[in-house]
Design a protein around this motif. Structure first.
Motif, mmCIF file in Angstrom:
data_model
loop_
_atom_site.group_PDB
_atom_site.id
_atom_site.type_symbol
_atom_site.label_atom_id
_atom_site.label_comp_id
_atom_site.label_asym_id
_atom_site.label_seq_id
_atom_site.Cartn_x
_atom_site.Cartn_y
_atom_site.Cartn_z
ATOM 1 N N ALA A 84 38.596 102.153 12.978
ATOM 2 C CA ALA A 84 38.605 102.465 14.408
ATOM 3 C C ALA A 84 37.643 101.566 15.174
ATOM 4 O O ALA A 84 36.668 101.038 14.606
ATOM 5 N N PRO A 85 37.882 101.360 16.469
ATOM 6 C CA PRO A 85 36.979 100.531 17.274
ATOM 7 C C PRO A 85 35.525 100.966 17.140
ATOM 8 O O PRO A 85 35.198 102.154 17.163
ATOM 9 N N GLY A 86 34.649 99.972 16.958
ATOM 10 C CA GLY A 86 33.223 100.222 16.892
ATOM 11 C C GLY A 86 32.719 100.810 15.593
ATOM 12 O O GLY A 86 31.525 101.112 15.469
ATOM 13 N N ALA A 112 45.822 96.318 6.772
ATOM 14 C CA ALA A 112 44.567 96.697 7.413
ATOM 15 C C ALA A 112 44.627 96.424 8.903
ATOM 16 O O ALA A 112 45.048 95.341 9.327
ATOM 17 N N HIS A 113 44.194 97.410 9.690
ATOM 18 C CA HIS A 113 44.071 97.241 11.143
ATOM 19 C C HIS A 113 42.613 97.479 11.509
ATOM 20 O O HIS A 113 42.059 98.539 11.221
ATOM 21 N N VAL A 114 41.987 96.465 12.137
ATOM 22 C CA VAL A 114 40.573 96.528 12.476
ATOM 23 C C VAL A 114 40.448 96.542 13.993
ATOM 24 O O VAL A 114 40.821 95.581 14.673
ATOM 25 N N GLY A 115 39.937 97.647 14.531
ATOM 26 C CA GLY A 115 39.877 97.841 15.966
ATOM 27 C C GLY A 115 38.845 96.970 16.657
ATOM 28 O O GLY A 115 38.036 96.270 16.021
ATOM 29 N N ALA A 116 38.840 97.036 17.986
ATOM 30 C CA ALA A 116 37.934 96.225 18.797
ATOM 31 C C ALA A 116 36.482 96.528 18.445
ATOM 32 O O ALA A 116 36.062 97.688 18.406
ATOM 33 N N GLY A 117 35.725 95.467 18.157
ATOM 34 C CA GLY A 117 34.306 95.627 17.841
ATOM 35 C C GLY A 117 34.025 96.259 16.497
ATOM 36 O O GLY A 117 32.864 96.537 16.173
ATOM 37 N N ALA A 118 35.040 96.482 15.685
ATOM 38 C CA ALA A 118 34.856 97.095 14.366
ATOM 39 C C ALA A 118 34.555 96.028 13.321
ATOM 40 O O ALA A 118 34.779 94.833 13.541
ATOM 41 N N VAL A 139 48.899 90.784 1.714
ATOM 42 C CA VAL A 139 47.896 91.308 2.634
ATOM 43 C C VAL A 139 48.371 91.100 4.060
ATOM 44 O O VAL A 139 48.766 89.993 4.434
ATOM 45 N N ARG A 140 48.331 92.185 4.839
ATOM 46 C CA ARG A 140 48.669 92.123 6.269
ATOM 47 C C ARG A 140 47.461 92.622 7.042
ATOM 48 O O ARG A 140 47.181 93.819 7.070
ATOM 49 N N LEU A 141 46.758 91.702 7.667
ATOM 50 C CA LEU A 141 45.501 92.007 8.349
ATOM 51 C C LEU A 141 45.681 91.786 9.848
ATOM 52 O O LEU A 141 46.030 90.689 10.285
ATOM 53 N N THR A 142 45.430 92.847 10.628
ATOM 54 C CA THR A 142 45.557 92.781 12.078
ATOM 55 C C THR A 142 44.206 93.091 12.713
ATOM 56 O O THR A 142 43.593 94.122 12.405
ATOM 57 N N LEU A 143 43.739 92.195 13.587
ATOM 58 C CA LEU A 143 42.436 92.343 14.214
ATOM 59 C C LEU A 143 42.583 92.464 15.722
ATOM 60 O O LEU A 143 43.403 91.771 16.334
ATOM 61 N N GLU A 144 41.764 93.340 16.307
ATOM 62 C CA GLU A 144 41.662 93.412 17.753
ATOM 63 C C GLU A 144 40.448 92.596 18.215
ATOM 64 O O GLU A 144 39.739 91.995 17.412
ATOM 65 N N GLU A 145 40.230 92.583 19.494
ATOM 66 C CA GLU A 145 39.178 91.751 20.088
ATOM 67 C C GLU A 145 37.810 92.070 19.486
ATOM 68 O O GLU A 145 37.445 93.237 19.321
ATOM 69 N N ASP A 146 37.065 91.016 19.142
ATOM 70 C CA ASP A 146 35.696 91.112 18.643
ATOM 71 C C ASP A 146 35.582 91.824 17.292
ATOM 72 O O ASP A 146 34.485 92.221 16.893
ATOM 73 N N VAL A 178 48.155 86.825 17.840
ATOM 74 C CA VAL A 178 48.148 85.379 17.573
ATOM 75 C C VAL A 178 47.779 85.142 16.101
ATOM 76 O O VAL A 178 46.780 85.669 15.627
ATOM 77 N N PRO A 179 48.566 84.358 15.372
ATOM 78 C CA PRO A 179 48.252 84.108 13.957
ATOM 79 C C PRO A 179 46.890 83.428 13.797
ATOM 80 O O PRO A 179 46.589 82.459 14.481
ATOM 81 N N LEU A 180 46.082 83.966 12.860
ATOM 82 C CA LEU A 180 44.821 83.337 12.483
ATOM 83 C C LEU A 180 44.980 82.533 11.202
ATOM 84 O O LEU A 180 44.449 81.434 11.076
#
Length: 262
Positions: A84-86, A112-118, A139-146, A178-180
């Motif tokens: 979750a974020p943070g 894996a989903h990594v929330g904003a600032g997490a 592996v499917r890794l999704t990141l939010e901002e920061d 956007v792909p990393l």
């Protein structure tokens, strides 16, 4: 205690199904965090499904504990991480994962989903490819901002004195759509493994994906550090054994991390 009873029941059903038809195990495990008071990380959900058994080992750390052999050929396993974020999650394992042969290929999906600032630190033990095993790792890794991530994967080419099993590994990392990083490789193909341009005489391969940005490309013995176009770094290493592989990956990771404060 309830979770332990459920796990035991699943093991019995798995044994019965294997005896009846030889079909592999199906298992989905989940780790989900939520922000608590005072900036704490709380484990909101911790769902185990053998052989993916989870134990909380610290305020924001979880370890995989082996409670059944596997993955075996025919198994389809999935681990879902929702940070979750943070919040912060560190996921490790108490031992290496041994991939064994069986009825067809085994599959392991980590989403894996990594929330904003997490922050997510994914550092399990090595995956060992026993002879004649056939494994798929996605592996499917999704990141939010920061979001901040360190994701390490280590693969060992067979147990001592035996040839490697086969593994096809794919890693997809995306931030805000956007792909990393898109990467895949194969282990256990005799036409490739011994090539000086692929693995040569190495018995292990490892990679670390980091959102930290290395300032420049760096090369050491058996290891390379590559800054990505988007903020991030890929560390790739080959080695003769698992200890040497970890040493080389950690050296590469330090090239992208800021110096420690005295």
């Amino acid at each position: 205690m309830g979770a332990g009873v459920e796990s035991g029941a699943r093991d019995k059903r798995t044994v019965a199904a294997a005896a009846a038809g030889g079909r592999g195990m199906r298992a989905v495990a989940v780790v989900e965090t939520v922000a608590g008071g005072g900036g704490r990380t709380v484990m909101r959900r911790l769902v185990s499904a053998p052989p993916l058994t989870l134990r909380q080992t610290g305020p924001h750390s979880v370890h995989l504990v082996s409670t059944a052999a596997g993955p075996l050929g025919g198994d389809r396993l999935q681990l879902d991480l929702r940070v979750a974020p943070g919040t912060t999650l560190e996921l490790g394992s108490v031992a290496a994962t041994l991939v064994l042969p069986g009825d067809g290929p085994s599959t392991m999906v980590v989403a894996a989903h990594v929330g904003a600032g997490a922050t997510l630190r994914f550092v399990p033990g090595p995956t060992v490819l026993a002879a004649r095993s056939d494994h798929r790792l996605h592996v499917r890794l999704t990141l939010e901002e920061d979001a901040t991530v360190l994701w390490r994967e280590e693969i060992v080419f067979g147990r001592h004195g035996e040839p490697s099993g086969r593994c096809h590994a794919r890693f997809d990392a995306t931030r805000d759509g956007v792909p990393l990083l898109r990467q895949e490789f194969t282990v256990g193909d005799p036409a490739l493994d011994g090539s000086p341009a692929v693995y040569g005489s190495a018995r292990c391969v490892g990679t670390t994906f980091m959102t930290a940005q290395a300032s420049a490309t760096a090369v050491g013995e058996g290891v390379a550090v590559l800054p990505l176009a988007a903020p991030g770094t890929l560390v790739s290493a080959l080695a003769d054994d698992a200890v040497q592989l970890r040493t080389r990956l950690e050296w590469g990771e330090r090239q992208a991390l800021p110096p420690a404060t005295p």
